[in-house]
Design a protein around this motif. Sequence first.
Motif: not given
Length: 215
Positions: A18-26, A185-202
């Motif tokens: 949910s946090t990352q949805v908000r960051r991507l939308v911004a 081709e559709r999916c990217v696996l994101v390592d969600a264990a990182g900081t909010i900033e690292t995940v946002e950048s990924d």
Amino acid sequence: MARGRFITFEGGEGAGKSTQVRRLVARLDAAGIEVVATREPGGSPGAEAIRALVLTGSADRWSPITETLLMYGARRDHIERTITPALERGAWVVCDRFADSTRAYQGGAGDVAPELIAALETHVLGTVRPDLTLVFDLPVDVGLARAEVHAKASGHAETRFESKGLAFHERLRTAFRQIAAAEPERCVLVDAAGTIETVESDVWTAVSDRLHPHG
Ligand code: TMP
């Protein structure tokens, strides 16, 4: 007007979607793109009413097959009233969970037959499929601990799904990882264990590389 892009976020409990949805939308908003942020189950008045039914009560309130049908009832209303109109006017749709959650929660972890889920995808989703799916991956114990902290902080009780056992959540994680591996081709696996900033950048790297929001 070109059709908009459809991005979904998927993964187990406490992955920080949910946090990352908000960051991507911004970020998309800053790039001058009209964005609709939404979620499942929910995202339209009818689907939000179904959400209240399906997420509350005891863990065994609904069987996995009933859950599947409720999720698909909610999903169809969400598609008809929110997702399709937005994509048709050229807006991008960012959705917190979509059809992969049914594959993983009700199918992989709940043992609903893949044939039933595949038939629902064909007849209920039709051509509405995500252009990009970010699958948030996290060790189960870390995710459940985060979900518990979040539930306490927000004053909400844990949902029916959070209260299912550890084995259920391990199967869930495996199911999401299999989806990501089967549809690269559709999916990217994101390592969600990182900081909010690292995940946002990924997340932003995946969206930029795959969907070119700058044109
Ligand atoms: P969330 O908003 O915290 O992600 O809660 C939604 C819950 O609903 C979560 O536990 C996953 C569950 N769910 C399913 O079991 N199947 C589905 O198809 C969807 C969309 C959600």
